[in-house]
Design a protein around this motif. Structure first.
Motif, PDB file in Angstrom:
ATOM      1  N   THR A  72      -7.464  -5.732   4.182  1.00 15.44           N
ATOM      2  CA  THR A  72      -6.680  -5.595   5.412  1.00 15.44           C
ATOM      3  C   THR A  72      -7.485  -5.903   6.664  1.00 15.44           C
ATOM      4  OG1 THR A  72      -5.312  -3.893   4.370  1.00 15.44           O
ATOM      5  CG2 THR A  72      -5.254  -4.002   6.768  1.00 15.44           C
ATOM      6  N   VAL A  73      -6.874  -6.694   7.540  1.00 13.57           N
ATOM      7  CA  VAL A  73      -7.380  -6.904   8.897  1.00 13.57           C
ATOM      8  C   VAL A  73      -6.380  -6.208   9.814  1.00 13.57           C
ATOM      9  CG1 VAL A  73      -7.896  -8.564  10.719  1.00 13.57           C
ATOM     10  CG2 VAL A  73      -8.461  -9.117   8.340  1.00 13.57           C
ATOM     11  N   THR A  74      -6.846  -5.197  10.532  1.00  8.91           N
ATOM     12  CA  THR A  74      -5.998  -4.463  11.462  1.00  8.91           C
ATOM     13  C   THR A  74      -6.247  -4.996  12.860  1.00  8.91           C
ATOM     14  OG1 THR A  74      -6.119  -2.492  10.078  1.00  8.91           O
ATOM     15  CG2 THR A  74      -5.425  -2.169  12.365  1.00  8.91           C
ATOM     16  N   ILE A  75      -5.159  -5.319  13.562  1.00  2.00           N
ATOM     17  CA  ILE A  75      -5.286  -5.786  14.940  1.00  2.00           C
ATOM     18  C   ILE A  75      -4.557  -4.807  15.858  1.00  2.00           C
ATOM     19  CG2 ILE A  75      -5.620  -8.206  14.333  1.00  2.00           C
ATOM     20  CD1 ILE A  75      -2.686  -8.712  14.951  1.00  2.00           C
ATOM     21  N   ASN A  76      -5.059  -4.685  17.069  1.00  2.00           N
ATOM     22  CA  ASN A  76      -4.481  -3.767  18.040  1.00  2.00           C
ATOM     23  C   ASN A  76      -4.926  -4.203  19.427  1.00  2.00           C
ATOM     24  OD1 ASN A  76      -3.292  -1.499  19.289  1.00  2.00           O
ATOM     25  ND2 ASN A  76      -3.828  -0.185  17.560  1.00  2.00           N
TER      26      ASN A  76
END
Length: 162
Positions: A39-43
């Motif tokens: 998973t790559v989490t972006i915010n």
């Protein structure tokens, strides 16, 4: 399935602070170590901290993917200005009371919007549990042949924000 098929998951968490307070936002990367590794989490700061236009955000994920993203980014855009970076740090370290207040206001607006949409004969609307978007179905309304609206045999939606 993503783990078994070696698929990378990109999870956009920009609305994590806007979820209905009775619900808990579950980050997909928290489901298991295997999912976390895919998973790559972006915010970013635009929604929770009302910093639209500042173009300040982040990504977290497997080291090799983040390193590749950094290489691409370094050749295609400039870095965030230092004032934006300092404002982001202040937002994270500061009181979160205003973030909570805005989430409650968005919840109030969402509830009012869904109530009003459901009051329209021929319109149905699922109450969103996340941010503040509603997608009312107007298929029954269109099949009724409302003057001024095009007729359609298939239900459609109006993307709506409050």
């Amino acid at each position: 399935m993503c783990v078994a098929e070696n698929i990378t998951i990109v999870s956009d968490e920009i609305y994590e602070k806007a979820v209905v307070r009775r619900l808990r936002n579950t980050h997909i990367a928290s489901l298991s170590p295997q999912v976390r590794g895919r998973t790559v989490t972006i915010n970013g700061f635009s929604k929770a901290y009302s910093m639209t236009g500042w173009r300040l955000g982040w990504a977290a994920g497997p080291r090799e993917i983040i390193a590749a993203m950094s290489k691409v980014q370094s050749h295609s855009t400039s870095n965030a200005p230092s004032v934006s970076q300092m404002a982001g740090i202040a937002a994270l370290r500061g009181s979160q009371a205003e973030v909570l207040r805005m989430a409650q206001e968005f919840q109030r607006r969402r509830t009012a919007m869904v109530y009003r949409l459901r009051a329209i004969p021929g319109v149905s609307c699922y109450e969103p549990k996340g941010a503040f978007y509603a997608y009312p179905a107007r298929g029954a309304l269109l099949r009724q042949g409302v003057p001024g609206l095009a007729r359609s045999a298939t239900p459609t939606v109006w993307p709506t924000t409050c």
